[in-house]
Scaffold this active site. Structure first.
Site, PDB file in Angstrom:
ATOM      1  CG  ASP A  14      -1.927  -1.178   1.101  1.00 35.32           C
ATOM      2  OD1 ASP A  14      -2.825  -1.130   0.245  1.00 35.32           O
ATOM      3  OD2 ASP A  14      -1.753  -2.150   1.855  1.00 35.32           O
ATOM      4  NE  ARG A  95       0.617   3.230  13.383  1.00 34.00           N
ATOM      5  CZ  ARG A  95       0.926   1.937  13.446  1.00 34.00           C
ATOM      6  NH1 ARG A  95       1.888   1.515  14.244  1.00 34.00           N
ATOM      7  NH2 ARG A  95       0.283   1.053  12.704  1.00 34.00           N
ATOM      8  CG  ASP A 124      -2.682   2.495  13.794  1.00 32.41           C
ATOM      9  OD1 ASP A 124      -2.408   2.705  14.989  1.00 32.41           O
ATOM     10  OD2 ASP A 124      -2.662   1.367  13.274  1.00 32.41           O
ATOM     11  CB  SER A 175      -4.822  -5.702   8.811  1.00 35.45           C
ATOM     12  OG  SER A 175      -4.161  -4.547   9.273  1.00 35.45           O
TER      13      SER A 175
HETATM   14  N1  ARG Z   1      -6.319  -2.089  17.241  1.00 34.80           N
HETATM   15  C1  ARG Z   1      -4.966  -1.942  17.599  1.00 34.80           C
HETATM   16  C2  ARG Z   1      -4.685  -0.528  18.003  1.00 34.80           C
HETATM   17  O1  ARG Z   1      -5.472   0.315  17.760  1.00 34.80           O
HETATM   18  C3  ARG Z   1      -4.035  -2.437  16.549  1.00 34.80           C
HETATM   19  C4  ARG Z   1      -3.932  -1.638  15.304  1.00 34.80           C
HETATM   20  C5  ARG Z   1      -3.085  -2.341  14.337  1.00 34.80           C
HETATM   21  N2  ARG Z   1      -2.873  -1.574  13.169  1.00 34.80           N
HETATM   22  C6  ARG Z   1      -2.875  -2.093  11.957  1.00 34.80           C
HETATM   23  N3  ARG Z   1      -2.671  -1.279  10.994  1.00 34.80           N
HETATM   24  N4  ARG Z   1      -3.105  -3.357  11.745  1.00 34.80           N
HETATM   25  O2  ARG Z   1      -3.693  -0.230  18.606  1.00 34.80           O
END
Ligand code: ARG
Length: 404
Positions: A14, A95, A124, A175
């Site tokens: 992506d 992040r 995110d 993912s």
């Molecule tokens: N739900 C989790 C969080 O908000 C994991 C996010 C994982 N991100 C991803 N792009 N798969 O921290």
């Protein structure tokens, strides 16, 4: 002058496709920035080459592993950070660090736009953009997956059309986001929340049910920070990395949960964070030994809020800074060692010792010669119960009056 975009680059399909796409859509030059937060996997030179092959004018790889461990993971240990009492904030911790390095790259290259690959459904995007708002509010933000309704299929078609040097066939049904602190796996068959996770989806931990010998580890803390394993001092990164392997080999740190995202959705998430779960278990126990009771009780609420702020993308917020001042003060005497037995998916505390602890053997012992003066207890309990006693008597009177 052409505008410049700094793209948070993972090396995956992506964000690779995003390079020529952004260049075209925004008529801009793209600078790809990959941040190493201990996600492992691909060689970082290969990632840099791919970015350039996709048309980036510059590609940078930042080794932020030590910084991530010391300044993002360890504060989470000090705050015993478990969102919804379970999730050790794997993605949420990385992040804000990525944002910090994107801002530095934007400054260095004179970029005016920052771009990330998040969709509009997750946390995110919030973490990236709330972080950017706090650190560099002048930067514009473009998220192709969200803002241009970019999909996997469109990305693959575009990659083929442009002949990009990326493999579009190795598409995982999940993912996945991973770093030193752990792994997050979502989507695919896991979206049916009745489906149990299969062994295949795990990478940091072995099957907890497999028969094996237990492991034992002693973790040393100084002011709430882990500094040594089995007496050997280690850098923050090495300590977490080694503990990931040892706790992971015992199947520790697997979490399967339905989680409240900030955007309102409930989502099914499977995590593994072997070192994270082990370190937090050990740290909590050392706090039990070293924190004064009222401080400890109050800190539980502070810890929970800290975790929620980190989860909700408010890493660079005033409340978090204020809570951290409190947490830092509580950690002054959190020194000592905790022994953990690692076995069958569990990190179990089996011993603790501290020179700065509040455990007093002579007060606690039921053997002869204790220093606790039991004669004080009678009066204490009498006064402690007085308010309840008064209320109970009043309730009795009221009941009698009602009956009359
Ligand atoms: N739900 C989790 C969080 O908000 C994991 C996010 C994982 N991100 C991803 N792009 N798969 O921290």
């Amino acid at each position: 002058m052409t505008e410049k975009v700094v793209l948070a680059y993972s090396g995956g399909l992506d964000t690779s496709v995003a390079i020529p796409y952004l260049a075209e859509q925004l008529d801009a030059e793209v600078i790809a920035v990959a941040i190493d937060v201990g996600q492992g996997g691909e060689d970082l030179d290969a990632i840099r080459e791919r970015a350039l092959g996709c048309g980036a004018v510059a590609a940078e790889v930042v080794d932020a592993r030590e910084e991530f461990a010391a300044e993002y993971c360890f504060p989470a240990v000090a705050a015993n950070a478990l969102y919804m009492d379970r999730y050790p904030l794997v993605s949420a911790l990385s992040r804000p660090l990525i944002v910090k390095h994107l801002v530095a790259a934007a400054q260095k290259h004179g970029a005016t736009i920052v771009s990330h690959g998040c969709t509009g459904k997750g946390n995110d995007q919030v973490r990236f953009e709330a972080g950017l708002a706090a650190l560099a509010p002048h930067l514009k933000i473009v998220a192709p997956a969200r803002d241009f309704a970019w999909t996997r299929d469109k990305a693959i078609a575009f990659a083929e059309e442009k002949n990009l040097p990326i493999d579009v066939t190795t598409k995982s049904p999940y993912s996945i986001d991973q770093n030193l602190w752990g792994r997050a796996v979502e989507t695919g068959f896991l979206e049916d929340i009745w489906n149990g996770p299969i062994e295949d989806i795990y990478a940091y931990s072995d099957d907890p049910a497999a028969p094996r010998e237990a492991d034992e580890v002693v973790i040393t803390f100084e002011s709430g920070r882990p500094v040594a394993l089995d007496g050997a001092r280690k850098s923050a990164f090495d300590l977490v990395d080694e503990l990931n392997r040892r706790a992971g080999a015992q199947g520790i740190g697997r979490i399967d949960m339905v989680e409240d995202r900030l955007v309102g959705i409930k989502s099914r998430e499977v995590y593994e964070s072997p070192a994270g779960i082990a370190l937090i278990a050990a740290h909590m126990e050392l706090e039990n030994v070293t924190l004064e009771r009222e401080q400890a009780r109050f800190k539980r609420g502070v810890d929970q809020r800290w975790g929620e702020l980190a989860y909700d993308g408010l890493w660079y917020s005033p409340l978090k800074t204020s809570l951290e001042a409190f947490i830092a003060d509580t950690q002054t005497h959190v020194n000592g060692e905790v022994r953990l037995s690692l076995h069958a998916g569990k990190a179990t505390v089996t011993g603790r010792r501290s020179d700065t602890g509040l455990y007093d053997f002579d007060l606690a012992t039921y053997d002869e010669g204790d220093t606790f003066d039991q004669s004080n207890a009678r009066g204490f309990v009498e006064l402690w119960s007085l308010p309840s006693k008064l209320a109970a008597a009043r309730n009795e009177r009221a009941k009698a009056e009602d009956a009359a």
